[in-house]
Scaffold this motif. Sequence first.
Motif, PDB file in Angstrom:
ATOM      1  N   ARG A 180      -5.802   8.632  15.900  1.00 47.07           N
ATOM      2  CA  ARG A 180      -4.854   9.217  15.007  1.00 47.07           C
ATOM      3  C   ARG A 180      -4.320   8.180  13.900  1.00 47.07           C
ATOM      4  O   ARG A 180      -3.928   7.278  14.311  1.00 47.07           O
ATOM      5  N   ASN A 181      -4.018   8.768  12.794  1.00 43.41           N
ATOM      6  CA  ASN A 181      -3.442   8.023  11.771  1.00 43.41           C
ATOM      7  C   ASN A 181      -2.442   8.719  10.935  1.00 43.41           C
ATOM      8  O   ASN A 181      -2.505   9.836  10.827  1.00 43.41           O
ATOM      9  N   LEU A 182      -1.440   8.117  10.334  1.00 43.84           N
ATOM     10  CA  LEU A 182      -0.590   8.574   9.324  1.00 43.84           C
ATOM     11  C   LEU A 182      -0.822   7.533   8.152  1.00 43.84           C
ATOM     12  O   LEU A 182      -0.646   6.457   8.374  1.00 43.84           O
ATOM     13  N   ALA A 183      -1.192   8.226   7.164  1.00 42.60           N
ATOM     14  CA  ALA A 183      -1.709   7.353   6.015  1.00 42.60           C
ATOM     15  C   ALA A 183      -0.956   7.897   4.539  1.00 42.60           C
ATOM     16  O   ALA A 183      -0.363   8.872   4.535  1.00 42.60           O
ATOM     17  N   GLY A 184      -1.051   6.825   3.782  1.00 42.61           N
ATOM     18  CA  GLY A 184      -0.398   6.835   2.549  1.00 42.61           C
ATOM     19  C   GLY A 184      -1.416   6.343   1.525  1.00 42.61           C
ATOM     20  O   GLY A 184      -2.109   5.254   1.871  1.00 42.61           O
ATOM     21  N   GLY A 185      -1.147   6.589   0.301  1.00 41.35           N
ATOM     22  CA  GLY A 185      -1.938   5.991  -0.900  1.00 41.35           C
ATOM     23  C   GLY A 185      -1.420   6.128  -2.177  1.00 41.35           C
ATOM     24  O   GLY A 185      -0.730   7.253  -2.469  1.00 41.35           O
ATOM     25  N   MET A 186      -1.413   5.213  -2.928  1.00 41.11           N
ATOM     26  CA  MET A 186      -0.737   5.021  -4.356  1.00 41.11           C
ATOM     27  C   MET A 186      -2.043   5.324  -5.180  1.00 41.11           C
ATOM     28  O   MET A 186      -3.261   5.124  -5.140  1.00 41.11           O
ATOM     29  N   ALA A 187      -1.739   6.069  -6.371  1.00 41.40           N
ATOM     30  CA  ALA A 187      -2.848   6.264  -7.148  1.00 41.40           C
ATOM     31  C   ALA A 187      -3.296   5.171  -7.901  1.00 41.40           C
ATOM     32  O   ALA A 187      -4.274   5.071  -8.649  1.00 41.40           O
ATOM     33  N   THR A 188      -2.459   4.040  -8.182  1.00 39.67           N
ATOM     34  CA  THR A 188      -2.905   2.802  -8.907  1.00 39.67           C
ATOM     35  C   THR A 188      -2.212   1.752  -8.209  1.00 39.67           C
ATOM     36  O   THR A 188      -1.335   2.093  -7.391  1.00 39.67           O
ATOM     37  N   SER A 189      -2.921   0.554  -8.329  1.00 41.43           N
ATOM     38  CA  SER A 189      -2.147  -0.740  -7.864  1.00 41.43           C
ATOM     39  C   SER A 189      -2.870  -1.650  -8.716  1.00 41.43           C
ATOM     40  O   SER A 189      -2.260  -2.086  -9.747  1.00 41.43           O
ATOM     41  N   GLY A 190      -3.893  -2.084  -8.140  1.00 38.08           N
ATOM     42  CA  GLY A 190      -4.745  -3.033  -8.964  1.00 38.08           C
ATOM     43  C   GLY A 190      -5.235  -2.585 -10.557  1.00 38.08           C
ATOM     44  O   GLY A 190      -5.465  -3.194 -11.296  1.00 38.08           O
TER      45      GLY A 190
ATOM     46  N   ILE B  34       5.044   0.350  -1.613  1.00 37.19           N
ATOM     47  CA  ILE B  34       4.640   0.021  -0.330  1.00 37.19           C
ATOM     48  C   ILE B  34       5.865   0.082   0.898  1.00 37.19           C
ATOM     49  O   ILE B  34       5.814   0.804   1.519  1.00 37.19           O
ATOM     50  N   ARG B  35       7.122  -0.434   0.148  1.00 38.60           N
ATOM     51  CA  ARG B  35       8.275  -0.285   0.999  1.00 38.60           C
ATOM     52  C   ARG B  35       8.474   1.188   1.243  1.00 38.60           C
ATOM     53  O   ARG B  35       9.103   1.575   2.142  1.00 38.60           O
ATOM     54  N   GLN B  36       8.641   2.027   0.060  1.00 40.56           N
ATOM     55  CA  GLN B  36       8.835   3.205   0.099  1.00 40.56           C
ATOM     56  C   GLN B  36       8.116   4.089   1.010  1.00 40.56           C
ATOM     57  O   GLN B  36       8.484   4.935   1.950  1.00 40.56           O
ATOM     58  N   ASN B  37       6.740   3.808   1.041  1.00 39.55           N
ATOM     59  CA  ASN B  37       5.852   4.467   1.872  1.00 39.55           C
ATOM     60  C   ASN B  37       6.137   4.066   3.519  1.00 39.55           C
ATOM     61  O   ASN B  37       6.167   4.881   4.226  1.00 39.55           O
ATOM     62  N   ILE B  38       6.607   2.705   3.772  1.00 39.12           N
ATOM     63  CA  ILE B  38       6.767   2.377   5.108  1.00 39.12           C
ATOM     64  C   ILE B  38       8.038   3.183   5.407  1.00 39.12           C
ATOM     65  O   ILE B  38       8.157   3.508   6.825  1.00 39.12           O
ATOM     66  N   GLU B  39       9.059   3.159   4.763  1.00 38.85           N
ATOM     67  CA  GLU B  39      10.261   3.716   5.167  1.00 38.85           C
ATOM     68  C   GLU B  39       9.938   5.244   5.475  1.00 38.85           C
ATOM     69  O   GLU B  39      10.554   5.670   6.699  1.00 38.85           O
ATOM     70  N   VAL B  40       9.103   5.791   4.885  1.00 37.31           N
ATOM     71  CA  VAL B  40       8.776   7.236   5.037  1.00 37.31           C
ATOM     72  C   VAL B  40       7.858   7.327   6.466  1.00 37.31           C
ATOM     73  O   VAL B  40       8.199   8.300   7.165  1.00 37.31           O
ATOM     74  N   ILE B  41       6.961   6.438   6.604  1.00 33.19           N
ATOM     75  CA  ILE B  41       6.145   6.453   7.786  1.00 33.19           C
ATOM     76  C   ILE B  41       7.218   6.333   8.840  1.00 33.19           C
ATOM     77  O   ILE B  41       7.248   6.988  10.151  1.00 33.19           O
TER      78      ILE B  41
ATOM     79  N   VAL C 170       9.270   9.046  10.049  1.00 35.48           N
ATOM     80  CA  VAL C 170       8.852  10.467  10.813  1.00 35.48           C
ATOM     81  C   VAL C 170       8.172  10.123  12.037  1.00 35.48           C
ATOM     82  O   VAL C 170       7.474  10.927  12.829  1.00 35.48           O
ATOM     83  N   GLY C 171       8.339   8.931  12.637  1.00 34.66           N
ATOM     84  CA  GLY C 171       8.294   8.531  13.860  1.00 34.66           C
ATOM     85  C   GLY C 171       7.160   7.637  14.037  1.00 34.66           C
ATOM     86  O   GLY C 171       6.738   7.225  15.209  1.00 34.66           O
ATOM     87  N   GLY C 172       6.766   6.897  12.815  1.00 33.04           N
ATOM     88  CA  GLY C 172       5.721   5.703  13.032  1.00 33.04           C
ATOM     89  C   GLY C 172       6.355   4.439  13.439  1.00 33.04           C
ATOM     90  O   GLY C 172       7.677   4.445  13.500  1.00 33.04           O
ATOM     91  N   ASP C 173       5.756   3.817  14.375  1.00 29.04           N
ATOM     92  CA  ASP C 173       6.105   2.550  14.833  1.00 29.04           C
ATOM     93  C   ASP C 173       5.275   1.326  14.467  1.00 29.04           C
ATOM     94  O   ASP C 173       4.305   1.121  15.066  1.00 29.04           O
ATOM     95  N   ILE C 174       5.533   0.605  13.425  1.00 27.09           N
ATOM     96  CA  ILE C 174       4.803  -0.356  12.786  1.00 27.09           C
ATOM     97  C   ILE C 174       5.130  -1.676  13.489  1.00 27.09           C
ATOM     98  O   ILE C 174       6.087  -2.095  13.374  1.00 27.09           O
ATOM     99  N   ARG C 175       4.084  -2.254  14.140  1.00 22.38           N
ATOM    100  CA  ARG C 175       4.236  -3.555  14.965  1.00 22.38           C
ATOM    101  C   ARG C 175       3.532  -4.537  14.352  1.00 22.38           C
ATOM    102  O   ARG C 175       3.740  -5.532  14.664  1.00 22.38           O
ATOM    103  N   ARG C 176       2.534  -4.439  13.611  1.00 18.71           N
ATOM    104  CA  ARG C 176       1.628  -5.272  12.981  1.00 18.71           C
ATOM    105  C   ARG C 176       1.127  -4.947  11.550  1.00 18.71           C
ATOM    106  O   ARG C 176       0.884  -3.617  11.405  1.00 18.71           O
ATOM    107  N   VAL C 177       1.259  -5.530  10.543  1.00 15.84           N
ATOM    108  CA  VAL C 177       0.578  -5.459   9.343  1.00 15.84           C
ATOM    109  C   VAL C 177      -0.420  -6.273   8.917  1.00 15.84           C
ATOM    110  O   VAL C 177      -0.443  -7.641   9.073  1.00 15.84           O
TER     111      VAL C 177
END
Length: 510
Positions: free
Chosen positions: A308-318, A396-403, A406-413
């Motif tokens: 299972r995944n919890l995902a995010g995406g920006m409309a632009t970056s590069g 990216i930081r804003q997305n990480i904070e939202v993840i 809501v219960g995400g547990d980020i251990r490795r990037v």
Amino acid sequence: MRTQLVTIHDVARAAGVCTPRNAVIGVDIGTSSTKGVLVGLDGALIRSATREHTPARPGPGHFEMDASLWWREFTELARELTAAADTTVVAIGVSGMGPCVLLTDEHDAPLRPAVLYGVDTRSVHQIQRIEARLGADEIIRRGGSALTTQAAGPKIAWIAEEEPELYARAKRLYMPSSWLVRKLTGNYILDHHSASQCTPLYDTLACEWYAPWAAEVAPGIELPPLRWPGEAAGALTPEAATATGLPAGIPVTTGTIDAWAEALSVGAQNIGDLMLMYGTTMFLIHTVPEPLTSPSLWGTVGALPGTRNLAGGMATSGAVANWLKDLFADGDHAELTALAAESGVGANGLLMLPYFSGERTPIMDPDARGVIAGLTLSHTRGDLYRAALEATGFAIRQNIEVIEAVGGDIRRVVAVGGGTQGSLWTQIVSDITGRPQELRAITIGAGYGDALLAAQLVGDASIDDWNPVRETVTPRAEHTGRYDELYALYRRLYPDTAATVHALAALQER
């Protein structure tokens, strides 16, 4: 089987006999290019090739692409990758941008160009109507995600409402990866992950199409049978073998959406992993032990069965970096990156909102627009380029904070994609987020993940053996405090300017 193949090859070489090396092909159809790789069964990158292309923009917020381009570029890449190569291709892996909507008639003839993923924002009114009928909370509960312009369902509804005569002939739904599968094998199949981004057509709790909502949102469409991305979709037909120059009968993976193939290419599929995909757009994929939902993110099934995944995406970056490169006609990315490094933390007082094509997560605002704040006559190309790279880091930081909220547990990037080449962009992101990022030896992207799945069809293949960790980018303590201050300003900039940019977006649409 893999060991036997390698042993035969090695024995033949020792005897002075020239035998072809067994290999796999991985091809990914992206927003701005199609990329292919030829990879040995040991994971060695033998050859890569690219075909660049540009989406059509027939109206405000519309992004489309002709499916004939996807097949033509695949056949060209297959022949280029294998030309004069001492290899025998034994399997094919595919992926592509998504979720996209390509509708065909009963004979699989495309009825119109494909409507692309969340960069295409045409379906706002359909989202409102579907939510009113089905219930926004129930859509999130069953479908895993809120209805946004990322979802495939409202795009289908837009075609049905705006092009009813065309839609009356529509029978099947394809995405770039499944269209390649159809052309290669003759089979009509979609992977579970791609289906889980067809909100609200797919039930992420039951991992199957949800017939009542499919009939409501996509009436008359024969939805494809579902398999997991690494399963075989079929074998290469004689007709496709003639078109591609590849051996008939070799297996083809079911495939999936590009970002999820990229995650596999760098081993970012374990619980607690977060993949950052540095490309034309930015994707974030966090693997979780059980379904998590948020109206600001996408809850999906993973690329591997049971994940299972919890995902995010920006409309632009590069895409913003490319826009600046094109704007500065005498510049290129290497030069602008060097100038951005000289600019320093904070881009000499510039702050950018990277919403140049609206924005997906976490603000879910198709009418957002880019903002560059703090400009003076003394600012340089390097300052502007630096501000664009930093804007990605703040988002990216804003997305990480939202993840995590809501219960995400980020251990490795783990970082992947073309934007990881060179050190500046990834270093800026680590400094802004305070997170180390692993970089694997090969960061070429989704095509390599496609090749991995293809190799697993014919033998054993481990991403840790194929693609070990090369380095870890660590945050610099002397920069994180300054970025904390700038991030607070970044978070204020969107609400402070939203009313103005929404009015401007309305003018642009007219």
